[in-house]
Design an enzyme around this catalytic site. Sequence first.
Site, PDB file in Angstrom:
ATOM      1  CG  HIS A   2      -0.233  -0.030   2.525  1.00  0.00           C
ATOM      2  ND1 HIS A   2      -0.143  -1.162   3.297  1.00  0.00           N
ATOM      3  CD2 HIS A   2       0.445   0.924   3.193  1.00  0.00           C
ATOM      4  CE1 HIS A   2       0.553  -0.899   4.375  1.00  0.00           C
ATOM      5  NE2 HIS A   2       0.928   0.358   4.336  1.00  0.00           N
TER       6      HIS A   2
HETATM    7  C1  T46 Z   1       2.923   0.825   6.852  1.00  0.00           C
HETATM    8  C2  T46 Z   1       3.750  -0.390   7.045  1.00  0.00           C
HETATM    9  C3  T46 Z   1       5.213  -0.088   7.114  1.00  0.00           C
HETATM   10  C4  T46 Z   1      -3.760  -0.873  13.949  1.00  0.00           C
HETATM   11  O1  T46 Z   1      -4.780  -1.176  14.585  1.00  0.00           O
HETATM   12  N1  T46 Z   1      -3.080   0.279  14.255  1.00  0.00           N
HETATM   13  C5  T46 Z   1      -1.959   0.661  13.579  1.00  0.00           C
HETATM   14  O2  T46 Z   1      -1.387   1.714  13.897  1.00  0.00           O
HETATM   15  C6  T46 Z   1      -1.478  -0.190  12.534  1.00  0.00           C
HETATM   16  C7  T46 Z   1      -0.223   0.191  11.758  1.00  0.00           C
HETATM   17  C8  T46 Z   1      -2.169  -1.330  12.247  1.00  0.00           C
HETATM   18  N2  T46 Z   1      -3.280  -1.668  12.957  1.00  0.00           N
HETATM   19  C9  T46 Z   1      -3.955  -2.932  12.643  1.00  0.00           C
HETATM   20  C10 T46 Z   1      -4.626  -2.977  11.290  1.00  0.00           C
HETATM   21  C11 T46 Z   1      -4.508  -4.426  10.898  1.00  0.00           C
HETATM   22  O3  T46 Z   1      -5.591  -5.145  11.426  1.00  0.00           O
HETATM   23  O4  T46 Z   1      -2.977  -3.975  12.639  1.00  0.00           O
HETATM   24  C12 T46 Z   1      -3.234  -4.896  11.599  1.00  0.00           C
HETATM   25  C13 T46 Z   1      -2.035  -5.044  10.676  1.00  0.00           C
HETATM   26  O5  T46 Z   1      -1.836  -3.822   9.954  1.00  0.00           O
HETATM   27  P1  T46 Z   1      -1.426  -3.785   8.413  1.00  0.00           P
HETATM   28  O6  T46 Z   1      -2.010  -4.937   7.709  1.00  0.00           O
HETATM   29  O7  T46 Z   1      -1.761  -2.428   7.892  1.00  0.00           O
HETATM   30  O8  T46 Z   1       0.153  -3.971   8.514  1.00  0.00           O
HETATM   31  P2  T46 Z   1       1.256  -3.817   7.357  1.00  0.00           P
HETATM   32  O9  T46 Z   1       2.480  -4.442   7.895  1.00  0.00           O
HETATM   33  O10 T46 Z   1       0.768  -4.283   6.043  1.00  0.00           O
HETATM   34  O11 T46 Z   1       1.506  -2.216   7.210  1.00  0.00           O
HETATM   35  C14 T46 Z   1       1.977  -1.461   8.314  1.00  0.00           C
HETATM   36  C15 T46 Z   1       1.216  -0.131   8.424  1.00  0.00           C
HETATM   37  O12 T46 Z   1      -0.190  -0.394   8.461  1.00  0.00           O
HETATM   38  C16 T46 Z   1       1.502   0.794   7.269  1.00  0.00           C
HETATM   39  O13 T46 Z   1       1.030   2.090   7.580  1.00  0.00           O
HETATM   40  O14 T46 Z   1       3.356   1.769   6.218  1.00  0.00           O
HETATM   41  O15 T46 Z   1       3.364  -1.187   8.170  1.00  0.00           O
END
Ligand code: T46
Length: 136
Positions: free
Chosen positions: A49
């Site tokens: 993303h």
């Molecule tokens: C990014 C990369 C480097 C939350 O509840 N709060 C938060 O602050 C974050 C970051 C995530 N979440 C929840 C949302 C999802 O259910 O944690 C779960 C995993 O998040 P996500 O799938 O978005 O994780 P990544 O590793 O794909 O991405 C993350 C960040 O979301 C993004 O902003 O730049 O790490």
Amino acid sequence: MQVVKYVFQPHGDERGQLVALEEFRDIPFKIKRVYYMYDTKQGVTRGFHAHKSLEQILICIHGGCKVLLDNGYEKKVVPLEKPYEGLYVSNNMWREMFDFTSDAVLMVLASEVYDENDYIRDYEEFKKNVEDTNEH
Ligand code: T46
């Protein structure tokens, strides 16, 4: 594409190392959120993303991983494996994190609180967004 990596000052002495990070001094924005990922399974790629306005610094404080940065025109893979190095990731930058070692802890300092509306999860939408931004 210019990759912006910060090398933080470790305050080392005979006991070991300590890195301190202050907003606007070591980090170029107000830090509104800190999150970290660990126990990442082998072979997993995360991310896929971009963000509309969020800026972040990624620091692999233990172990290692790689980050693919894509500004819509050019891609670069940046290894992160030093606890005193931070990778700046701007808005409008597609990111994918992969090749996590089993002991990797990837910590992220973010300029905004969590907001799902700030995510661009569709690659074509991301590309269009980049093109629109550059036209104006
Ligand atoms: C990014 C990369 C480097 C939350 O509840 N709060 C938060 O602050 C974050 C970051 C995530 N979440 C929840 C949302 C999802 O259910 O944690 C779960 C995993 O998040 P996500 O799938 O978005 O994780 P990544 O590793 O794909 O991405 C993350 C960040 O979301 C993004 O902003 O730049 O790490």
